[in-house]
Write an enzyme that holds these catalytic residues in place. Structure first.
Site, PDB file in Angstrom:
ATOM      1  N   ASN A 149      27.543  46.314  53.614  1.00 57.24           N
ATOM      2  CA  ASN A 149      27.054  45.960  52.287  1.00 57.24           C
ATOM      3  C   ASN A 149      25.548  45.746  52.222  1.00 57.24           C
ATOM      4  O   ASN A 149      24.959  45.840  51.159  1.00 57.24           O
ATOM      5  CB  ASN A 149      27.771  44.700  51.787  1.00 57.24           C
ATOM      6  CG  ASN A 149      27.668  43.561  52.786  1.00 57.24           C
ATOM      7  OD1 ASN A 149      27.923  43.739  53.969  1.00 57.24           O
ATOM      8  ND2 ASN A 149      27.273  42.389  52.323  1.00 57.24           N
ATOM      9  N   GLN A 178      32.764  48.258  50.017  1.00 65.96           N
ATOM     10  CA  GLN A 178      31.577  49.039  49.634  1.00 65.96           C
ATOM     11  C   GLN A 178      31.813  50.542  49.704  1.00 65.96           C
ATOM     12  O   GLN A 178      30.978  51.325  49.248  1.00 65.96           O
ATOM     13  CB  GLN A 178      30.379  48.670  50.520  1.00 65.96           C
ATOM     14  CG  GLN A 178      29.881  47.249  50.326  1.00 65.96           C
ATOM     15  CD  GLN A 178      29.218  47.035  48.968  1.00 65.96           C
ATOM     16  OE1 GLN A 178      28.873  47.985  48.262  1.00 65.96           O
ATOM     17  NE2 GLN A 178      29.056  45.772  48.592  1.00 65.96           N
ATOM     18  N   SER A 198      38.054  46.078  46.256  1.00 66.76           N
ATOM     19  CA  SER A 198      37.646  45.106  45.242  1.00 66.76           C
ATOM     20  C   SER A 198      37.367  45.812  43.922  1.00 66.76           C
ATOM     21  O   SER A 198      36.809  46.913  43.906  1.00 66.76           O
ATOM     22  CB  SER A 198      36.391  44.387  45.736  1.00 66.76           C
ATOM     23  OG  SER A 198      35.716  43.809  44.652  1.00 66.76           O
ATOM     24  N   HIS A 200      35.460  44.632  41.197  1.00 66.16           N
ATOM     25  CA  HIS A 200      34.176  44.497  40.507  1.00 66.16           C
ATOM     26  C   HIS A 200      33.048  45.294  41.139  1.00 66.16           C
ATOM     27  O   HIS A 200      31.947  45.358  40.610  1.00 66.16           O
ATOM     28  CB  HIS A 200      33.791  43.016  40.338  1.00 66.16           C
ATOM     29  CG  HIS A 200      33.266  42.353  41.566  1.00 66.16           C
ATOM     30  ND1 HIS A 200      31.932  42.082  41.744  1.00 66.16           N
ATOM     31  CD2 HIS A 200      33.894  41.910  42.671  1.00 66.16           C
ATOM     32  CE1 HIS A 200      31.763  41.478  42.914  1.00 66.16           C
ATOM     33  NE2 HIS A 200      32.931  41.367  43.492  1.00 66.16           N
ATOM     34  N   THR A 236      52.268  34.067  39.503  1.00 66.19           N
ATOM     35  CA  THR A 236      52.469  34.999  38.392  1.00 66.19           C
ATOM     36  C   THR A 236      51.368  36.057  38.406  1.00 66.19           C
ATOM     37  O   THR A 236      50.187  35.734  38.510  1.00 66.19           O
ATOM     38  CB  THR A 236      52.469  34.231  37.062  1.00 66.19           C
ATOM     39  OG1 THR A 236      53.523  33.279  37.112  1.00 66.19           O
ATOM     40  CG2 THR A 236      52.687  35.168  35.887  1.00 66.19           C
ATOM     41  N   CYS A 321      26.518  37.276  48.814  1.00 67.77           N
ATOM     42  CA  CYS A 321      27.380  36.247  49.381  1.00 67.77           C
ATOM     43  C   CYS A 321      26.669  35.436  50.459  1.00 67.77           C
ATOM     44  O   CYS A 321      27.180  34.436  50.928  1.00 67.77           O
ATOM     45  CB  CYS A 321      28.649  36.862  49.937  1.00 67.77           C
ATOM     46  SG  CYS A 321      29.683  37.543  48.655  1.00 67.77           S
TER      47      CYS A 321
END
Lengths: 378, 400
Positions: A149, A178, A198, A200, A236, A321
């Protein structure tokens, strides 16, 4: 605004948002309820699985929706570690993983597991020989990222998978966050057991993602609760999130053909940036096209980031991050880059719809900033 | 040049004598339907093979779909060239460059005997051409990494490498129609699949008893029908409201004969529906000895009510083999969803495993089902499923 921080996150696609809104407002029933409303919602989630599965060429029973990259990595690594700890307690990873892998490994280390962190060369690549040497009879898991990344290094995943076929006791997990939607991965390869994806990072929504887990692996769940996701991920289902992820994945796949032009953009960036004496390019030549990492001597990266922002251009320092810690990048240090360059890295990360003009504006602005501040900073 | 054709080989279709043309046309129209969302393709059916001209279309998805079409014995990606030695040499060289490996073998066949060079000699000519123009490749005739086939046919020469097995069988629709009793369990979809394999076009009938059976049970059957369309194109599913009849049986018949009578009524209704729709047979998922209703005595007692042929493809199969097929055709995960169907409600504690015809007739005589059967058929609801690629009107599509 020119957004060049796509490895941190991407702008959600308008179609993905529409899907999310429609599903969340109209298909709100619990898919586990036995009435017809529940049935319709269950159909949606199954269809989302089928769509993700068909894009990746895996079975739909091998797709598990999660809240994103960090959860998927945690689920796979802890899940395998705790399920198979009777077979051995050794894990192999690399020194340049994302924190959601590295920190999990450190946590496991503190809890009785042994972890080998493979070194990388100056391009950020591990060596197959190092990996082979590190494998022992106790090794239950190898976890390696596909595309780094921070600098865009692409690890030789297929070769690693080929090799690990001969180690049936050892599972292979890939952090594909990535790489997904950009570079191909042989998902159906027998040597690959689980893959993190992922939402997003591909113009999907935060809080969406999935883990591909082959039938050959069983996991100890992170959460305990109902039977959702075959018991691997109780709770859920986030149906709207799952359907929006399926849509984002389809859109990403459709624009994957645009990826090749990013190689041209990167070549252009390199060519121009290399002409400045202060600049060192940290990304390897044969890495991913969408990430370019470089350091500018004498400039604190925050200063550059802010100066760019004032001109409407968004770039970032190392990984989002880790960027809040005021430390040099562990990835760059592992690549043998010195402390000062490793502390002053800037990352440009592009998306598949990036325009050539964006790159031109970036370079023009870079030149202006350097000229304006070099006397002060130098 | 890359692969520009898919070459399809027929199985027993090629042996069908005077009807061969009919079978080939059927297969061609099925292939066309299965690939209808790729408008660039053109499909040509010849006497001994069929080919799909790709016209630049990516072949991966086409290969996947061809694997599910009955009537195809095997198929290969092919380069098509004129029957000309130099052109063939050139194409063979390009074919090997697409492959990975160290050793190869050329297998030339010459169904077109007008071509001047015999196959054996062709093997040597083409092998020599590859050896001269590549590096690292050697010949191995016994265990090659790559086998390049050269088929010199009347219309052209086809150069292929990998032979991909098809599903075999006969083109769906070539041998008539059957009405499948689709329950929602593991067996009936497999029975439908195997019947389609022999060229049969299916319609399906399902009995449901709301509110004793749920919407989710109905959904399950609809999903099964949808899944089966992958192999046989459109499937009509007839849903029969069965609540009144089941209650009447439950109230009037001895408990241990209830199951037998219920099955007989289902068969009577199925026969009437088949007759109305000009369908000549009924297909069921019965497997001998599997459960109480499938003993020899039970089949004997139930079968009495119809003289329509009942096709039972699973009759001699073991449960594990049935389950394996259901996993291959992706119906297993749907079938095991835990919703009750009309066969699992009102189940007697001790159903008669060896019912006798005279007893059934005696118990059935005082119960008159005529009105209920007529009503059930009048209230029958029919849903049509098309192969999923054609289901463009799906309300969910825009969400994905």
């Amino acid at each position: 605004m020119i957004y060049l921080d796509n490895s941190a996150t991407t702008k959600p696609h308008i179609e993905v948002l529409k899907t999310y809104q429609t599903v969340a407002s109209e298909y709100f029933a619990n898919p586990s309820s036995i009435h017809r409303l529940g049935g319709e919602v269950e159909k949606l989630i199954n269809k989302a699985k089928e769509q993700v599965a068909s894009i990746l060429k895996v079975k739909s029973s091998e797709v598990f929706f999660t809240s994103g990259g960090t959860e998927s990595n945690n689920l796979a690594i802890k899940g395998i570690a705790y399920r198979y700890q009777n077979r051995g307690k050794h894990i192999i990873t690399t020194q340049i993983e994302h924190p959601s892998v590295l920190e999990v490994c450190k946590f496991l280390e503190a809890n009785g597991f042994k972890v080998t962190y493979l070194p990388v060369n100056e391009h950020g690549e591990i060596s197959l020989q190092d990996l082979e040497k590190a494998l022992t009879n106790e090794t239950i898991l190898v976890t390696i990222m596909h595309v780094n990344n921070e600098i865009g290094t692409v690890q030789p995943i297929s070769d690693i998978a080929d090799m690990l076929i001969q180690y049936p006791k050892t599972f292979f997990h890939i952090d594909h966050v990535q790489g997904f939607g950009k570079l191909p991965l042989p998902y159906d390869h027998k040597g690959i057991d689980s893959v993190t994806i992922s939402g997003h990072k591909i113009h999907g929504l935060k809080g969406t993602g999935c883990l591909i887990k082959k039938e050959s692996v069983s996991l100890a769940p992170l959460f305990h609760g109902g039977q959702q996701e075959q018991g691997n991920r109780p709770g859920t289902e986030n149906v709207a999130g799952a359907v929006s992820l399926a849509k984002a994945a389809r859109l990403a796949k459709e624009s994957q053909t645009n990826y090749d032009q990013l190689y041209r953009y990167q070549a252009n960036l390199r060519e121009v940036l290399e002409q400045y004496d202060q600049v060192t390019i940290n990304s390897p030549k044969h890495g991913a096209a969408h990430i370019l990492n470089f350091s500018v001597k004498g400039f604190k990266p925050e200063v550059l980031i802010h100066a760019f922002m004032d001109e409407g251009i968004v770039v970032s320092t190392k990984s989002a991050c880790s960027s809040k810690q005021n430390e040099p990048s562990h990835v760059l240090l592992a690549c043998g880059i010195d402390q000062s360059d490793a502390s002053s890295a800037v990352r440009v990360s592009m998306n598949l719809d990036q325009k050539a003009e964006d790159i031109e504006s970036f370079l023009q602005t870079f030149n202006n900033i350097i000229r304006q501040y070099e006397n002060v900073m130098g | 040049m890359i692969y520009d054709h898919v070459l399809i080989r027929y199985g027993e279709l090629a042996l069908k004598g005077k009807n061969q043309k009919f079978f080939i046309n059927k297969l061609r129209s099925n292939v066309q339907k299965a690939l209808s969302d790729f408008p660039n393709l053109s499909i040509k059916g010849k006497r001994d093979h069929m080919y799909i001209l790709l016209n630049g279309q990516d072949y991966e998805e086409i290969i996947e779909r061809c694997k599910d079409i009955f009537g195809i014995q095997s198929f290969s990606l092919a380069i098509k060239v004129e029957n000309d030695e130099e052109k063939i040499k050139e194409a063979v060289l390009e074919a090997i460059l697409l492959e990975e490996g160290k050793t190869f073998k050329i297998t030339a066949k010459r169904p077109n005997k007008n071509f001047p060079i015999p196959s054996q000699q062709m093997n040597q000519v083409l092998g020599g051409h590859i050896l001269r123009n590549t590096e690292g490749w050697t010949v191995n005739v016994h265990n090659p990494d790559v086998e390049i086939r050269v088929e010199i046919r009347h219309d052209a020469t086809y150069i292929t490498s990998k032979k991909i097995p098809g599903k075999g069988g006969l083109p769906v629709g070539s041998t008539g129609k059957s009405l499948l009793l689709l329950s929602g369990g593991i067996d009936s979809p497999v029975a439908g699949y195997l019947t389609m394999k022999r060229g049969v076009q299916l319609e399906a009938i399902h009995f449901h008893s709301p509110p004793f059976t749920s919407d989710r049970a109905r959904q399950k059957v609809e999903d099964l029908a949808q899944t089966l369309t992958k192999f046989g194109g459109e499937i009509k599913l007839h849903l029969i409201p069965f609540t009144d009849i089941q209650q009447k049986i439950f109230q009037n018949a001895p408990e241990n004969y209830g199951m037998t009578i219920m099955r007989r009524v289902m068969l009577r209704i199925s026969e009437q529906v088949a007759r109305q729709r000009e369908i000549l047979s009924i297909t069921t998922g019965e497997s001998l000895g599997q459960v109480a209703s499938q003993t020899m005595e039970s089949m004997h007692a139930i079968n009495e009510v119809t003289n329509y042929p009942i096709i039972r493809p699973l009759v001699a199969m073991d449960k594990v083999d049935i389950i394996n097929i259901s996993k291959q055709i992706n119906t297993y995960d749907i079938s095991i969803r835990p919703y009750e169907d009309c066969c699992t409600i009102f189940v007697p504690k001790a159903p008669k495993t060896r019912p006798r015809r005279e007893k059934v007739n005696q118990f059935e005589a005082p119960i008159d089902f005529t009105d209920e059967i007529e009503k059930a058929i009048n209230d029958m609801e029919t849903v049509t499923f098309k192969s999923s690629k054609q289901n463009q009107g799906d309300i969910y599509d825009e969400l994905f």
